[in-house]
Design a protein around this motif. Structure first.
Motif, PDB file in Angstrom:
ATOM      1  N   UNK A 133       0.867  -1.039   0.045  1.00 59.05           N
ATOM      2  CA  UNK A 133      -0.008  -0.024  -0.046  1.00 59.05           C
ATOM      3  C   UNK A 133       0.879   1.300   0.022  1.00 59.05           C
ATOM      4  N   UNK A 134       1.889   1.300   0.859  1.00 60.91           N
ATOM      5  CA  UNK A 134       2.947   2.494   0.928  1.00 60.91           C
ATOM      6  C   UNK A 134       3.438   2.549  -0.498  1.00 60.91           C
ATOM      7  N   UNK A 135       3.964   1.350  -1.103  1.00 59.77           N
ATOM      8  CA  UNK A 135       4.527   1.656  -2.465  1.00 59.77           C
ATOM      9  C   UNK A 135       3.447   2.221  -3.500  1.00 59.77           C
ATOM     10  N   UNK A 136       2.348   1.833  -3.310  1.00 59.65           N
ATOM     11  CA  UNK A 136       1.267   2.200  -4.259  1.00 59.65           C
ATOM     12  C   UNK A 136       1.128   3.950  -3.856  1.00 59.65           C
ATOM     13  N   UNK A 137       1.186   4.149  -2.834  1.00 62.66           N
ATOM     14  CA  UNK A 137       0.939   5.438  -2.242  1.00 62.66           C
ATOM     15  C   UNK A 137       1.994   6.389  -2.702  1.00 62.66           C
ATOM     16  N   UNK A 188      -8.570   6.739  -2.027  1.00 62.31           N
ATOM     17  CA  UNK A 188      -9.234   5.507  -1.786  1.00 62.31           C
ATOM     18  C   UNK A 188      -8.405   4.417  -1.147  1.00 62.31           C
ATOM     19  N   UNK A 189      -7.403   4.261  -1.219  1.00 61.05           N
ATOM     20  CA  UNK A 189      -6.212   3.390  -0.554  1.00 61.05           C
ATOM     21  C   UNK A 189      -6.580   3.765   1.073  1.00 61.05           C
ATOM     22  N   UNK A 190      -6.746   4.892   1.470  1.00 63.32           N
ATOM     23  CA  UNK A 190      -6.813   5.229   3.036  1.00 63.32           C
ATOM     24  C   UNK A 190      -8.305   5.094   3.444  1.00 63.32           C
ATOM     25  N   UNK A 191      -8.992   4.962   2.646  1.00 64.39           N
ATOM     26  CA  UNK A 191     -10.749   5.038   3.171  1.00 64.39           C
ATOM     27  C   UNK A 191     -11.330   3.615   2.374  1.00 64.39           C
ATOM     28  N   UNK A 192     -12.190   3.958   1.375  1.00 63.60           N
ATOM     29  CA  UNK A 192     -13.165   2.719   0.809  1.00 63.60           C
ATOM     30  C   UNK A 192     -12.227   1.549   0.814  1.00 63.60           C
ATOM     31  N   UNK A 193     -10.858   1.459  -0.027  1.00 63.28           N
ATOM     32  CA  UNK A 193     -10.236   0.240  -0.160  1.00 63.28           C
ATOM     33  C   UNK A 193      -9.733  -0.416   1.003  1.00 63.28           C
ATOM     34  N   UNK A 194      -9.613   0.592   2.083  1.00 61.40           N
ATOM     35  CA  UNK A 194      -9.063  -0.086   3.309  1.00 61.40           C
ATOM     36  C   UNK A 194     -10.261  -0.681   4.220  1.00 61.40           C
ATOM     37  N   UNK A 195     -11.544  -0.203   3.895  1.00 59.96           N
ATOM     38  CA  UNK A 195     -12.581  -0.725   4.492  1.00 59.96           C
ATOM     39  C   UNK A 195     -13.226  -2.040   3.895  1.00 59.96           C
ATOM     40  N   UNK A 196     -13.003  -2.049   2.514  1.00 60.62           N
ATOM     41  CA  UNK A 196     -13.463  -3.269   1.774  1.00 60.62           C
ATOM     42  C   UNK A 196     -12.441  -4.399   1.921  1.00 60.62           C
ATOM     43  N   UNK A 197     -11.189  -4.269   2.343  1.00 64.24           N
ATOM     44  CA  UNK A 197     -10.393  -5.370   2.297  1.00 64.24           C
ATOM     45  C   UNK A 197      -9.894  -5.457   3.936  1.00 64.24           C
TER      46      UNK A 197
END
Length: 433
Positions: free
Chosen positions: A144-148, A283-292
């Protein structure tokens, strides 16, 4: 399991060793390749290349990646993760950037594409350097950090936009390629200086030092059997292949469609990947975090494919205006970016994490090289196909990506409905199939 914003910050600040060196040097991509890649296809058009030639170059690049990818595991084991990453960063990025900077015709772009295929070697070695000494419960957080880091690199896009507006597309892009070569060389040097060879890397170097290349290539048979026995690996491979094909088409022709079909001015082009990347971070910090956040990744995968599919369908539905892009065009492109950002962010994290989870630790280098080779081999034809389609109608490549994403959606539904073990974060962390 996905990381929360708090745990991502904690992971970032408390990374040590090779994961720290890899993550903290990754933003340099934004000061180099991310500045110029949005212009590459349009740059080729300006120099007189046709859509079919651009698509052919994309396929040639993928075939080159297949060849380098197959050798990547052996090279990584023989030379070590650290040295391989540094050397092939130069071969795959620094030298091609210098060729692109002076390119005048198809043949120069062909030479650069062939060398750029070596990125599969450095990607394989870099992935091993990134995760082999990391705690397994940190892997999704690290990716996730790499993506960020990759997404935040788009913040530098206004630099490219200013240069194109001030000096014109061709001279600006040539200067940006020279800059990319210099910054990527600095990135390779810094990563080499602040990393060490991994424990597994030292073991593999010792184990393969006296082994012939023929025997090392023959060892891929073991890797094939390991993949075939893991249902989770097969699904991860399927997802990664579809994502790679869609990424290839979008990376090659998205800007072409926006520039030549929707008539968006050239200086505006780098702002689209910037907005998409920043939305992806959000999205990585919000929706994607919740969905995964749970162990079951089924619905996260379905959301990723479904939303990305909606974005591609909307893109081809945007009406053209004879007078150029208008407010409606930009508004609809904004919605496309919103949908794409969620889909790309979700599928990137899932495909990379699932592959990492299901790789046998003792054979990580060869198995990951084999997986990447299979992915590139399957995705390679889509560059030429999309180029041929774009020559007919510039929306056609995105009907193709929509079909691929629909296949991913259907595959995910049927896979989880079958008797196979679910590739969950929990099972993956345990090394389960």
């Amino acid at each position: 399991m996905a990381s929360s914003p708090t745990s991502l910050w904690h992971t970032l600040l408390h990374l040590r060793g090779n994961p720290r060196a890899c993550v903290w040097t990754e933003p340099m991509w934004g000061l180099s390749m991310a500045l110029v890649l949005p212009y590459l296809s349009v740059f080729m058009l300006v120099l007189g290349l046709e859509d079919a030639q651009i698509g052919l170059l994309a396929t040639v690049g993928m075939v080159s990646q297949v060849a380098f990818g197959l050798a990547g595991g052996i090279i990584t084991d023989r030379m070590g993760r650290r040295l391989t990453t540094a050397l092939f960063d130069v071969i795959a990025y620094v030298i091609p950037c210098l060729i692109w900077a002076v390119a005048q015709d198809f043949w120069a772009f062909l030479a650069a594409s062939l060398l750029n295929g070596a990125l599969q070697v450095t990607q394989n070695a870099w992935d091993c350097l990134l995760v082999e000494d990391a705690e397994r419960d940190q892997i999704t957080g690290i990716y996730s950090l790499v993506r960020v880091a990759s997404d935040f690199s788009a913040l530098f896009a206004p630099i490219a936009a200013f240069m194109v507006a001030r000096f014109g597309l061709e001279p600006a892009v040539r200067v940006l390629f020279v800059n990319a070569a210099v910054v990527m060389l600095a990135k390779a040097v810094l990563l080499y200086a602040y990393s060490t060879e991994t424990r597994r890397g030292r073991m593999r170097m010792a184990e393969t030092r006296s082994v012939s290349l023929w025997r090392l290539f023959a060892g891929y048979g073991d890797a094939v059997r390991l993949l075939a026995r893991s249902h989770g690996s097969l699904l991860a491979l399927a997802i990664a292949t579809l994502v790679a094909a869609v990424t290839l088409v979008n990376g090659t022709f998205w800007q072409v469609l926006v520039s030549r079909h929707l008539l968006v001015p050239d200086p505006v082009l780098p702002f689209f990947p910037m907005v998409r990347s920043l939305l992806s971070v959000l999205f990585l910090f919000t929706l994607i975090r919740r969905l995964t956040s749970g162990h079951d990744l089924k619905y996260a995968t379905l959301w990723g494919f479904g939303v990305y599919l909606a974005g591609q369908l909307l893109l081809v539905a945007i009406p053209t205006s004879a007078g150029g892009a208008d407010l409606r065009t930009y508004a609809l492109l904004g919605v496309c970016l919103l949908l794409d950002a969620f889909g790309v962010g979700m599928l990137f994290m899932l495909s990379e994490s699932l592959v990492a989870f299901h790789v046998d630790e003792a054979e990580r280098s060869r198995v990951m090289a084999l997986q990447r080779t299979a992915i590139m081999l399957a995705a390679a034809p889509f560059g030429w196909i999309s180029g041929w389609l774009s020559g007919i109608d510039r929306t056609y490549p995105f009907w193709l990506t929509a079909a691929l994403l629909l296949i991913g959606l259907v595959t995910t539904v049927f896979w989880w409905a079958g008797p196979h073990a679910e590739p969950t974060a929990e099972n993956g962390a345990a090394g389960g199939a």
